[in-house]
Design a protein around this motif. Structure first.
Motif, PDB file in Angstrom:
ATOM      1  N   ASP A   1     -45.302 -29.484  15.100  1.00  0.00           N
ATOM      2  CA  ASP A   1     -44.780 -29.922  13.806  1.00  0.00           C
ATOM      3  C   ASP A   1     -44.854 -28.753  12.837  1.00  0.00           C
ATOM      4  O   ASP A   1     -45.879 -28.508  12.199  1.00  0.00           O
ATOM      5  CB  ASP A   1     -45.606 -31.106  13.288  1.00  0.00           C
ATOM      6  N   TRP A   2     -43.766 -28.008  12.708  1.00  0.00           N
ATOM      7  CA  TRP A   2     -43.777 -26.769  11.924  1.00  0.00           C
ATOM      8  C   TRP A   2     -43.801 -27.010  10.419  1.00  0.00           C
ATOM      9  O   TRP A   2     -44.062 -26.097   9.637  1.00  0.00           O
ATOM     10  CB  TRP A   2     -42.564 -25.906  12.287  1.00  0.00           C
ATOM     11  N   ARG A   3     -43.568 -28.240   9.967  1.00  0.00           N
ATOM     12  CA  ARG A   3     -43.619 -28.518   8.526  1.00  0.00           C
ATOM     13  C   ARG A   3     -45.052 -28.630   8.023  1.00  0.00           C
ATOM     14  O   ARG A   3     -45.303 -28.494   6.830  1.00  0.00           O
ATOM     15  CB  ARG A   3     -42.864 -29.811   8.211  1.00  0.00           C
ATOM     16  N   GLY A   4     -45.993 -28.926   8.898  1.00  0.00           N
ATOM     17  CA  GLY A   4     -47.372 -29.096   8.453  1.00  0.00           C
ATOM     18  C   GLY A   4     -48.247 -29.650   9.546  1.00  0.00           C
ATOM     19  O   GLY A   4     -48.237 -29.162  10.664  1.00  0.00           O
ATOM     20  N   ASN A   5     -49.015 -30.708   9.238  1.00  0.00           N
ATOM     21  CA  ASN A   5     -49.933 -31.324  10.200  1.00  0.00           C
ATOM     22  C   ASN A   5     -50.979 -30.327  10.680  1.00  0.00           C
ATOM     23  O   ASN A   5     -51.355 -30.300  11.842  1.00  0.00           O
ATOM     24  CB  ASN A   5     -49.162 -31.923  11.384  1.00  0.00           C
ATOM     25  N   ASN A   6     -51.423 -29.466   9.740  1.00  0.00           N
ATOM     26  CA  ASN A   6     -52.426 -28.443  10.032  1.00  0.00           C
ATOM     27  C   ASN A   6     -52.016 -27.537  11.188  1.00  0.00           C
ATOM     28  O   ASN A   6     -52.830 -27.153  12.021  1.00  0.00           O
ATOM     29  CB  ASN A   6     -53.802 -29.067  10.319  1.00  0.00           C
ATOM     30  N   ASN A   7     -50.741 -27.195  11.259  1.00  0.00           N
ATOM     31  CA  ASN A   7     -50.348 -26.187  12.238  1.00  0.00           C
ATOM     32  C   ASN A   7     -50.919 -24.836  11.803  1.00  0.00           C
ATOM     33  O   ASN A   7     -51.497 -24.697  10.726  1.00  0.00           O
ATOM     34  CB  ASN A   7     -48.826 -26.149  12.419  1.00  0.00           C
ATOM     35  N   ILE A   8     -50.761 -23.833  12.637  1.00  0.00           N
ATOM     36  CA  ILE A   8     -51.426 -22.558  12.365  1.00  0.00           C
ATOM     37  C   ILE A   8     -50.923 -21.907  11.081  1.00  0.00           C
ATOM     38  O   ILE A   8     -51.686 -21.279  10.347  1.00  0.00           O
ATOM     39  CB  ILE A   8     -51.274 -21.605  13.575  1.00  0.00           C
ATOM     40  N   ALA A   9     -49.639 -22.092  10.761  1.00  0.00           N
ATOM     41  CA  ALA A   9     -49.092 -21.498   9.544  1.00  0.00           C
ATOM     42  C   ALA A   9     -49.677 -22.153   8.308  1.00  0.00           C
ATOM     43  O   ALA A   9     -50.124 -21.472   7.369  1.00  0.00           O
ATOM     44  CB  ALA A   9     -47.572 -21.633   9.549  1.00  0.00           C
ATOM     45  N   GLU A  10     -49.679 -23.480   8.272  1.00  0.00           N
ATOM     46  CA  GLU A  10     -50.250 -24.194   7.136  1.00  0.00           C
ATOM     47  C   GLU A  10     -51.718 -23.830   6.953  1.00  0.00           C
ATOM     48  O   GLU A  10     -52.198 -23.627   5.826  1.00  0.00           O
ATOM     49  CB  GLU A  10     -50.099 -25.698   7.337  1.00  0.00           C
TER      50      GLU A  10
ATOM     51  N   VAL B   1     -48.353 -11.122  11.513  1.00  0.00           N
ATOM     52  CA  VAL B   1     -48.030 -10.412  12.749  1.00  0.00           C
ATOM     53  C   VAL B   1     -48.499 -11.240  13.947  1.00  0.00           C
ATOM     54  O   VAL B   1     -49.682 -11.610  14.020  1.00  0.00           O
ATOM     55  CB  VAL B   1     -48.713  -9.029  12.789  1.00  0.00           C
ATOM     56  N   VAL B   2     -47.605 -11.541  14.865  1.00  0.00           N
ATOM     57  CA  VAL B   2     -47.954 -12.284  16.075  1.00  0.00           C
ATOM     58  C   VAL B   2     -47.193 -11.717  17.265  1.00  0.00           C
ATOM     59  O   VAL B   2     -46.160 -11.075  17.109  1.00  0.00           O
ATOM     60  CB  VAL B   2     -47.643 -13.801  15.949  1.00  0.00           C
ATOM     61  N   GLY B   3     -47.718 -11.979  18.454  1.00  0.00           N
ATOM     62  CA  GLY B   3     -46.992 -11.687  19.675  1.00  0.00           C
ATOM     63  C   GLY B   3     -46.200 -12.908  20.106  1.00  0.00           C
ATOM     64  O   GLY B   3     -46.289 -13.979  19.509  1.00  0.00           O
ATOM     65  N   ALA B   4     -45.423 -12.760  21.166  1.00  0.00           N
ATOM     66  CA  ALA B   4     -44.635 -13.876  21.698  1.00  0.00           C
ATOM     67  C   ALA B   4     -44.867 -14.006  23.191  1.00  0.00           C
ATOM     68  O   ALA B   4     -44.700 -13.047  23.942  1.00  0.00           O
ATOM     69  CB  ALA B   4     -43.147 -13.664  21.420  1.00  0.00           C
ATOM     70  N   GLY B   5     -45.302 -15.204  23.599  1.00  0.00           N
ATOM     71  CA  GLY B   5     -45.405 -15.541  25.016  1.00  0.00           C
ATOM     72  C   GLY B   5     -44.360 -16.588  25.324  1.00  0.00           C
ATOM     73  O   GLY B   5     -43.326 -16.320  25.923  1.00  0.00           O
ATOM     74  N   THR B   6     -44.600 -17.809  24.836  1.00  0.00           N
ATOM     75  CA  THR B   6     -43.537 -18.813  24.861  1.00  0.00           C
ATOM     76  C   THR B   6     -42.568 -18.590  23.709  1.00  0.00           C
ATOM     77  O   THR B   6     -41.396 -18.932  23.801  1.00  0.00           O
ATOM     78  CB  THR B   6     -44.128 -20.233  24.731  1.00  0.00           C
ATOM     79  N   GLY B   7     -43.065 -18.070  22.607  1.00  0.00           N
ATOM     80  CA  GLY B   7     -42.293 -17.975  21.369  1.00  0.00           C
ATOM     81  C   GLY B   7     -42.624 -19.092  20.400  1.00  0.00           C
ATOM     82  O   GLY B   7     -42.123 -19.117  19.275  1.00  0.00           O
ATOM     83  N   GLY B   8     -43.482 -20.017  20.816  1.00  0.00           N
ATOM     84  CA  GLY B   8     -43.791 -21.174  19.986  1.00  0.00           C
ATOM     85  C   GLY B   8     -44.519 -20.831  18.701  1.00  0.00           C
ATOM     86  O   GLY B   8     -44.239 -21.405  17.642  1.00  0.00           O
ATOM     87  N   THR B   9     -45.469 -19.898  18.756  1.00  0.00           N
ATOM     88  CA  THR B   9     -46.230 -19.542  17.554  1.00  0.00           C
ATOM     89  C   THR B   9     -45.334 -18.866  16.524  1.00  0.00           C
ATOM     90  O   THR B   9     -45.381 -19.193  15.327  1.00  0.00           O
ATOM     91  CB  THR B   9     -47.416 -18.633  17.914  1.00  0.00           C
ATOM     92  N   SER B  10     -44.524 -17.921  16.948  1.00  0.00           N
ATOM     93  CA  SER B  10     -43.631 -17.255  15.994  1.00  0.00           C
ATOM     94  C   SER B  10     -42.606 -18.237  15.438  1.00  0.00           C
ATOM     95  O   SER B  10     -42.253 -18.163  14.252  1.00  0.00           O
ATOM     96  CB  SER B  10     -42.931 -16.053  16.658  1.00  0.00           C
ATOM     97  N   ALA B  11     -42.137 -19.177  16.253  1.00  0.00           N
ATOM     98  CA  ALA B  11     -41.183 -20.187  15.763  1.00  0.00           C
ATOM     99  C   ALA B  11     -41.833 -21.061  14.698  1.00  0.00           C
ATOM    100  O   ALA B  11     -41.236 -21.351  13.655  1.00  0.00           O
ATOM    101  CB  ALA B  11     -40.680 -21.041  16.920  1.00  0.00           C
ATOM    102  N   THR B  12     -43.071 -21.487  14.950  1.00  0.00           N
ATOM    103  CA  THR B  12     -43.774 -22.347  13.996  1.00  0.00           C
ATOM    104  C   THR B  12     -44.008 -21.624  12.677  1.00  0.00           C
ATOM    105  O   THR B  12     -43.733 -22.151  11.591  1.00  0.00           O
ATOM    106  CB  THR B  12     -45.122 -22.801  14.584  1.00  0.00           C
ATOM    107  N   ILE B  13     -44.508 -20.394  12.748  1.00  0.00           N
ATOM    108  CA  ILE B  13     -44.811 -19.641  11.521  1.00  0.00           C
ATOM    109  C   ILE B  13     -43.536 -19.285  10.769  1.00  0.00           C
ATOM    110  O   ILE B  13     -43.450 -19.429   9.547  1.00  0.00           O
ATOM    111  CB  ILE B  13     -45.639 -18.387  11.861  1.00  0.00           C
ATOM    112  N   GLY B  14     -42.528 -18.825  11.496  1.00  0.00           N
ATOM    113  CA  GLY B  14     -41.270 -18.451  10.846  1.00  0.00           C
ATOM    114  C   GLY B  14     -40.601 -19.626  10.151  1.00  0.00           C
ATOM    115  O   GLY B  14     -40.083 -19.504   9.030  1.00  0.00           O
ATOM    116  N   ARG B  15     -40.601 -20.777  10.790  1.00  0.00           N
ATOM    117  CA  ARG B  15     -40.017 -21.968  10.165  1.00  0.00           C
ATOM    118  C   ARG B  15     -40.812 -22.386   8.930  1.00  0.00           C
ATOM    119  O   ARG B  15     -40.233 -22.761   7.900  1.00  0.00           O
ATOM    120  CB  ARG B  15     -40.000 -23.117  11.179  1.00  0.00           C
ATOM    121  N   TYR B  16     -42.141 -22.353   9.054  1.00  0.00           N
ATOM    122  CA  TYR B  16     -42.982 -22.770   7.931  1.00  0.00           C
ATOM    123  C   TYR B  16     -42.780 -21.849   6.726  1.00  0.00           C
ATOM    124  O   TYR B  16     -42.714 -22.315   5.579  1.00  0.00           O
ATOM    125  CB  TYR B  16     -44.449 -22.782   8.350  1.00  0.00           C
ATOM    126  N   ILE B  17     -42.692 -20.548   6.958  1.00  0.00           N
ATOM    127  CA  ILE B  17     -42.450 -19.592   5.869  1.00  0.00           C
ATOM    128  C   ILE B  17     -41.178 -19.965   5.114  1.00  0.00           C
ATOM    129  O   ILE B  17     -41.145 -19.979   3.868  1.00  0.00           O
ATOM    130  CB  ILE B  17     -42.355 -18.156   6.425  1.00  0.00           C
TER     131      ILE B  17
END
Length: 368
Positions: free
Chosen positions: A172-181, A199-215
């Motif tokens: 849930d990239w909008r919130g729910n205590n994800n890593i970006a929030e 700054v993050v790396g990409a394995g699945t790409g999920g972390t960068s997708a979550t942070i980028g969307r939240y920003i």
């Protein structure tokens, strides 16, 4: 006589699923959140420039890595989509930290878990997965893991979690205590609360997708920089604007880099990418381990190398601000690899030159 309307019901009783979601949410509450550490930079490299570096310490999750968040999200996603019930065998294509974390959540719910991996997987990785109650299933070549995971799911009537496809969908990239929030909440009282860069790396790409969307969702001015190791398809795909890039080689930096562009990688939310030599990732992991007094994993080294480069760039431009990156996992898992000189040498890597560059950065904030 009035005819009764036809009805049909396919749903299963939700009692078990309700309890499964409760167990996962209770686990999240017990573990609270991971720490945000301030990295000890020299106090005054340049007059009038105020720089700060923060490390989001994901190694403190109960399964020891950033992938704990992903595994939790994948299980909740599958449960709430009706793909997992009390009789489901859960399957993943992974030999690393994702499988360790997924095995933990499967055990929490009392479900069997199978990790599909190449037969060349190290005994240390196998032991970590098995220690969480998972079973390892082997294939001859790494390229076979996806199809074999799908086949096993069909054979057992189970569910293939498919981290590489579902990572960006499950969180849930909008919130729910994800890593970006979590990062922005923890930064709120700092001198520079809105980071210049994350700054993050990409394995699945999920972390960068979550942070980028939240920003973008919160309209922050932060830039998202994704760092990529050698042999990975993500950087050339990003630079060339192509999704069909295949490198034909596996990344030597565990947890990040892929030989193909995974479906969860979203280049449109990434502001900048950097390639990081593998020797530099190892040198940076060792350097930060000495500074912090505890070992961090190799992908953390990749992150740090990118973060240091951005800080040096900001310093040269006279721009104050903060940079945030991740401690993805502990370096204790890598005693016989990245922290072993013999193993590093056997990979044809020499971290001495990047190690010298890191020392010079700490002294003068200059960057090669």
């Amino acid at each position: 006589m009035t005819a009764r309307p036809a009805t049909a019901a396919r749903g299963r009783p939700r009692g078990w699923v309700d309890d499964a979601v409760r167990l996962i949410e209770a686990d999240a509450r017990r573990s609270a959140d991971t720490h945000l550490l301030r990295y000890p930079l020299p106090s005054a490299w340049c007059d009038g420039v105020d720089l700060a570096l923060y490390l989001k310490d994901e190694s403190t999750h109960i399964t020891g890595s950033l992938k704990h968040r992903l595994a939790r999200s994948l299980f909740l996603y599958a449960l709430c989509n009706g793909w997992i019930d009390q009789n489901t065998t859960v399957i993943e294509a992974s030999s690393g930290s994702t499988a360790v974390s997924e095995a933990y959540f499967a055990a929490l719910l009392g479900l069997p878990f199978i990790a599909v991996m190449p037969s060349s997987t190290s005994s240390a990785k196998i032991s970590l997965i098995e220690s969480q109650g998972g079973r390892c299933h082997f294939v001859a070549e790494s390229s076979q893991v996806y199809a074999e995971a799908e086949r096993l799911a069909e054979e057992t009537g189970g569910h293939y979690l498919d981290q590489f496809t579902n990572a960006e969908r499950a969180t849930d990239w909008r919130g729910n205590n994800n890593i970006a929030e979590s990062i922005y909440q923890q930064m709120a009282m700092e001198r520079h609360p809105i980071p210049e860069w994350i700054v993050v790396g990409a394995g699945t790409g999920g972390t960068s997708a979550t942070i980028g969307r939240y920003i973008r969702y919160r309209r922050h001015a932060t830039g998202l920089c994704v760092v990529d190791p050698e042999n990975s398809a993500f950087f050339p795909s990003y630079a060339q604007g192509r999704e069909d890039v295949v490198t034909g080689a596996s990344s030597r930096i565990e947890g990040i880099g892929r030989p193909r562009v995974e479906p969860s990688f979203l280049p449109g939310v990434v502001d900048r990418m950097m390639t990081v030599p593998d020797a530099a990732s190892i040198a940076a992991a060792r350097h930060v381990s000495r500074v912090l007094g505890r070992r961090v994993g190799p992908s953390t080294g990749t992150n740090i190398w990118g973060a240091f480069g951005l800080l040096a760039e900001m310093n040269a431009q006279g721009r104050s601000g903060s940079v945030v990156t991740l401690i993805a996992d502990s370096g204790d898992r890598y005693d016989d690899t990245y922290f072993c000189d013999e193993w590093v040498s056997s990979q044809g890597l020499d971290p001495s030159e990047p190690a010298a560059a890191l020392e010079e950065f700490e002294r003068s904030c200059s960057w090669p």
